[in-house]
Design a protein around this motif. Sequence first.
Motif, PDB file in Angstrom:
ATOM      1  N   ALA A   1       0.824  -1.206   0.000  1.00 21.75           N
ATOM      2  CA  ALA A   1       0.000   0.000   0.000  1.00 21.75           C
ATOM      3  C   ALA A   1       0.860   1.258   0.000  1.00 21.75           C
ATOM      4  CB  ALA A   1      -0.931  -0.002   1.215  1.00 21.75           C
ATOM      5  N   VAL A   2       1.888   1.302   0.854  1.00 23.50           N
ATOM      6  CA  VAL A   2       2.746   2.488   0.938  1.00 23.50           C
ATOM      7  C   VAL A   2       3.540   2.666  -0.358  1.00 23.50           C
ATOM      8  CG1 VAL A   2       4.746   3.484   2.114  1.00 23.50           C
ATOM      9  CG2 VAL A   2       2.870   2.488   3.439  1.00 23.50           C
ATOM     10  N   CYS A   3       4.006   1.569  -0.935  1.00 24.66           N
ATOM     11  CA  CYS A   3       4.751   1.662  -2.191  1.00 24.66           C
ATOM     12  C   CYS A   3       3.878   2.233  -3.299  1.00 24.66           C
ATOM     13  CB  CYS A   3       5.286   0.293  -2.590  1.00 24.66           C
ATOM     14  SG  CYS A   3       6.744  -0.247  -1.669  1.00 24.66           S
ATOM     15  N   TYR A   4       2.673   1.711  -3.459  1.00 24.89           N
ATOM     16  CA  TYR A   4       1.797   2.211  -4.517  1.00 24.89           C
ATOM     17  C   TYR A   4       1.435   3.681  -4.294  1.00 24.89           C
ATOM     18  CZ  TYR A   4       1.053  -2.275  -6.832  1.00 24.89           C
ATOM     19  OH  TYR A   4       1.233  -3.439  -7.554  1.00 24.89           O
ATOM     20  N   ALA A   5       1.143   4.050  -3.046  1.00 27.42           N
ATOM     21  CA  ALA A   5       0.787   5.440  -2.755  1.00 27.42           C
ATOM     22  C   ALA A   5       1.955   6.379  -3.041  1.00 27.42           C
ATOM     23  CB  ALA A   5       0.361   5.565  -1.291  1.00 27.42           C
ATOM     24  N   THR A   6       3.155   5.946  -2.671  1.00 23.43           N
ATOM     25  CA  THR A   6       4.327   6.796  -2.889  1.00 23.43           C
ATOM     26  C   THR A   6       4.706   6.847  -4.362  1.00 23.43           C
ATOM     27  OG1 THR A   6       5.110   6.193  -0.677  1.00 23.43           O
ATOM     28  CG2 THR A   6       6.686   7.259  -2.137  1.00 23.43           C
ATOM     29  N   PHE A   7       4.613   5.714  -5.051  1.00 26.85           N
ATOM     30  CA  PHE A   7       4.879   5.723  -6.490  1.00 26.85           C
ATOM     31  C   PHE A   7       3.929   6.678  -7.213  1.00 26.85           C
ATOM     32  CE2 PHE A   7       6.592   1.116  -6.265  1.00 26.85           C
ATOM     33  CZ  PHE A   7       7.861   1.589  -6.005  1.00 26.85           C
ATOM     34  N   ALA A   8       2.670   6.691  -6.796  1.00 29.43           N
ATOM     35  CA  ALA A   8       1.691   7.595  -7.422  1.00 29.43           C
ATOM     36  C   ALA A   8       2.081   9.052  -7.188  1.00 29.43           C
ATOM     37  CB  ALA A   8       0.295   7.317  -6.868  1.00 29.43           C
ATOM     38  N   ALA A   9       2.462   9.380  -5.940  1.00 31.25           N
ATOM     39  CA  ALA A   9       2.854  10.759  -5.630  1.00 31.25           C
ATOM     40  C   ALA A   9       4.121  11.154  -6.381  1.00 31.25           C
ATOM     41  CB  ALA A   9       3.064  10.908  -4.121  1.00 31.25           C
ATOM     42  N   LEU A  10       5.102  10.257  -6.449  1.00 38.31           N
ATOM     43  CA  LEU A  10       6.334  10.541  -7.185  1.00 38.31           C
ATOM     44  C   LEU A  10       6.049  10.753  -8.666  1.00 38.31           C
ATOM     45  CD1 LEU A  10       8.779   7.934  -5.566  1.00 38.31           C
ATOM     46  CD2 LEU A  10       8.809  10.406  -5.249  1.00 38.31           C
ATOM     47  N   SER A  11       5.167   9.949  -9.234  1.00 35.48           N
ATOM     48  CA  SER A  11       4.827  10.076 -10.654  1.00 35.48           C
ATOM     49  C   SER A  11       4.168  11.416 -10.943  1.00 35.48           C
ATOM     50  CB  SER A  11       3.896   8.930 -11.078  1.00 35.48           C
ATOM     51  OG  SER A  11       4.516   7.678 -10.915  1.00 35.48           O
ATOM     52  N   VAL A  12       3.202  11.791 -10.103  1.00 43.67           N
ATOM     53  CA  VAL A  12       2.521  13.076 -10.284  1.00 43.67           C
ATOM     54  C   VAL A  12       3.517  14.228 -10.190  1.00 43.67           C
ATOM     55  CG1 VAL A  12       0.864  14.664  -9.239  1.00 43.67           C
ATOM     56  CG2 VAL A  12       0.260  12.255  -9.534  1.00 43.67           C
ATOM     57  N   ALA A  13       4.370  14.181  -9.181  1.00 42.03           N
ATOM     58  CA  ALA A  13       5.346  15.252  -8.983  1.00 42.03           C
ATOM     59  C   ALA A  13       6.316  15.344 -10.155  1.00 42.03           C
ATOM     60  CB  ALA A  13       6.114  15.020  -7.687  1.00 42.03           C
ATOM     61  N   ALA A  14       6.825  14.196 -10.608  1.00 44.37           N
ATOM     62  CA  ALA A  14       7.810  14.192 -11.690  1.00 44.37           C
ATOM     63  C   ALA A  14       7.191  14.642 -13.008  1.00 44.37           C
ATOM     64  CB  ALA A  14       8.411  12.797 -11.841  1.00 44.37           C
ATOM     65  N   LEU A  15       6.013  14.139 -13.322  1.00 42.90           N
ATOM     66  CA  LEU A  15       5.379  14.504 -14.583  1.00 42.90           C
ATOM     67  C   LEU A  15       4.992  15.980 -14.618  1.00 42.90           C
ATOM     68  CD1 LEU A  15       3.166  11.336 -15.198  1.00 42.90           C
ATOM     69  CD2 LEU A  15       5.316  11.961 -16.330  1.00 42.90           C
ATOM     70  N   ASP A  16       4.536  16.508 -13.486  1.00 42.74           N
ATOM     71  CA  ASP A  16       4.205  17.930 -13.446  1.00 42.74           C
ATOM     72  C   ASP A  16       5.451  18.789 -13.604  1.00 42.74           C
ATOM     73  OD1 ASP A  16       2.047  20.017 -12.822  1.00 42.74           O
ATOM     74  OD2 ASP A  16       3.604  20.510 -11.347  1.00 42.74           O
ATOM     75  N   ALA A  17       6.544  18.399 -12.951  1.00 43.15           N
ATOM     76  CA  ALA A  17       7.797  19.144 -13.102  1.00 43.15           C
ATOM     77  C   ALA A  17       8.327  19.036 -14.523  1.00 43.15           C
ATOM     78  CB  ALA A  17       8.831  18.620 -12.108  1.00 43.15           C
ATOM     79  N   PHE A  18       8.148  17.862 -15.129  1.00 39.59           N
ATOM     80  CA  PHE A  18       8.573  17.684 -16.518  1.00 39.59           C
ATOM     81  C   PHE A  18       7.775  18.607 -17.442  1.00 39.59           C
ATOM     82  CE2 PHE A  18       9.421  14.910 -20.305  1.00 39.59           C
ATOM     83  CZ  PHE A  18      10.801  14.954 -20.208  1.00 39.59           C
ATOM     84  N   TYR A  19       6.490  18.710 -17.175  1.00 39.52           N
ATOM     85  CA  TYR A  19       5.643  19.628 -17.944  1.00 39.52           C
ATOM     86  C   TYR A  19       6.114  21.067 -17.742  1.00 39.52           C
ATOM     87  CZ  TYR A  19       1.451  22.094 -19.533  1.00 39.52           C
ATOM     88  OH  TYR A  19       0.579  22.940 -20.184  1.00 39.52           O
ATOM     89  N   GLN A  20       6.442  21.414 -16.502  1.00 42.16           N
ATOM     90  CA  GLN A  20       6.916  22.763 -16.206  1.00 42.16           C
ATOM     91  C   GLN A  20       8.217  23.079 -16.942  1.00 42.16           C
ATOM     92  OE1 GLN A  20       8.461  23.481 -12.201  1.00 42.16           O
ATOM     93  NE2 GLN A  20       7.264  25.367 -12.084  1.00 42.16           N
ATOM     94  N   PHE A  21       9.059  22.072 -17.098  1.00 40.12           N
ATOM     95  CA  PHE A  21      10.333  22.272 -17.788  1.00 40.12           C
ATOM     96  C   PHE A  21      10.114  22.729 -19.229  1.00 40.12           C
ATOM     97  CE2 PHE A  21      13.776  20.512 -20.440  1.00 40.12           C
ATOM     98  CZ  PHE A  21      14.861  21.162 -19.875  1.00 40.12           C
ATOM     99  N   PHE A  22       9.098  22.173 -19.884  1.00 36.96           N
ATOM    100  CA  PHE A  22       8.841  22.520 -21.286  1.00 36.96           C
ATOM    101  C   PHE A  22       7.877  23.701 -21.435  1.00 36.96           C
ATOM    102  CE2 PHE A  22      10.248  18.092 -21.690  1.00 36.96           C
ATOM    103  CZ  PHE A  22      11.192  18.231 -22.699  1.00 36.96           C
ATOM    104  N   ALA A  23       6.842  23.750 -20.587  1.00 31.94           N
ATOM    105  CA  ALA A  23       5.826  24.793 -20.736  1.00 31.94           C
ATOM    106  C   ALA A  23       6.177  26.064 -19.979  1.00 31.94           C
ATOM    107  CB  ALA A  23       4.466  24.274 -20.260  1.00 31.94           C
ATOM    108  N   GLY A  24       7.049  25.948 -18.984  1.00 32.01           N
ATOM    109  CA  GLY A  24       7.437  27.109 -18.204  1.00 32.01           C
ATOM    110  C   GLY A  24       6.619  27.333 -16.954  1.00 32.01           C
ATOM    111  N   TYR A  25       5.577  26.519 -16.741  1.00 35.86           N
ATOM    112  CA  TYR A  25       4.761  26.660 -15.537  1.00 35.86           C
ATOM    113  C   TYR A  25       4.211  25.291 -15.139  1.00 35.86           C
ATOM    114  CZ  TYR A  25       0.795  26.363 -18.761  1.00 35.86           C
ATOM    115  OH  TYR A  25      -0.099  25.941 -19.711  1.00 35.86           O
ATOM    116  N   SER A  26       3.851  25.176 -13.863  1.00 32.77           N
ATOM    117  CA  SER A  26       3.306  23.929 -13.343  1.00 32.77           C
ATOM    118  C   SER A  26       1.854  23.784 -13.756  1.00 32.77           C
ATOM    119  CB  SER A  26       3.423  23.903 -11.815  1.00 32.77           C
ATOM    120  OG  SER A  26       2.611  22.892 -11.257  1.00 32.77           O
TER     121      SER A  26
END
Length: 427
Positions: A123-148
């Motif tokens: 349960a903790v692994c899945y919850a943390t993987f989900a949070a890490l994925s959201v954080a990384a993908l949003d930051a990746f989007y920010q890198f290209f678009a310039g905003y979160s």
Amino acid sequence: MTRFAVALPYSDKIERRLHMAALVFLCLIPTFLLFARGAADVSLVLLAVLFLVRSTLRRDWAWARQIDVAVLLLALLMLVVVVAPFGEYPGKNFARGLIWVRFVVFYAAVTRWVLVDKAAIRAVCYATFAALSVAALDAFYQFFAGYSLLGGQGMVSNGDRLTGPLDRPNIGSYLSKLAFGIMALAFVAREQLGEKRLFLIGAWVMVPVLIVIFLSGERTASVLTLMGLVAIVIGLFISGGRARVLSVFLGAVGVVGLGLLLSFSDRIAGRVVALGSVVSDYADSIYGKLVLMGWRFFTENPLTGIGMGSFEKVCRAQQPPEALEFGCYPHPHNIYAEWLASSGLAGTLPWLVFVGIVIWAGVRLIRAGHTQTVLVAFYLATLNASFFPFAATQSAFSNWPAILAWMSIGCAVAALNVFKRSSHVTG
């Protein structure tokens, strides 16, 4: 006068309910750290309270006598009883020291109660993987678009630092500290609990996570992550067999990837140059000045330090020459300088004993064979992200970085404990 000697009523049903509630709070912390820091602290406190309730109902306080928890409790005792009364601002010192107990109890709860079985780890692994994925993908989007996409904020520090959904440029620290600890748990789930898919999912999640860490512009997070990856590659190589082939492949991919990143990103290359400038002239950099200030505060108060939470106030009161150039900061940006300045030898020595205990717990596991060297690598990479002595860090006593650190350390220590129990490794 009779003596109350009958244990309070406690059943398996109560145990399951307390454990489930604590597990929910633990699973929520990684997401709350992204979007609601106050809620993350509330979750941590509630988990700690549940553990104390359980300990009271069961009359089970054996965890407080185990060596790593015991030295943390000793450090807490020193902060409250010895350091606070002799600090520069006793009232503030006492309050800050006393509330530090939540991290000690949280650490004990995670490592001795919550993360002890397959269902909880999954349960903790899945919850943390989900949070890490959201954080990384949003930051990746920010890198290209310039905003979160989630927070709406742009990159900071003249466009050099990513924030992702956070409101501050610490997305690299968030990802690096949580990623290694949760991968240690996933590896144990794979090797000892039969959860092979969990580790595979984690490996895929690590791809965008690692990319964003190196794109984030956070020099400390990038360097510490690189050190952790080197440890993992070495661990895979020592394991032998197909793991050795994988280690060579990952090492080659890492070298090529970093080369391409430095070649095509002037922003990242500039951050590397800036890091080189800081390292080459550390004493005259802002980080060196702050560490020296912390060391001076310690030498002036070697036994008790100046007290927790007093660094900026003492700096402003004394107006030392170092502060005139860079200003006064809330902490010296190095956890060891902060412990020494804030608590002197009274608080720092027990803390250093704790650090030594948890590091040695991983190192000595290497003697049991080659299979667990990968786990040891993940474990030490997690500890390195919080304990590396020469890193410029956030405050060890502030809520957000402290929650992040104790969450990652707790996951890594829990992984080691589960591995030792499942494989009957002693010591």
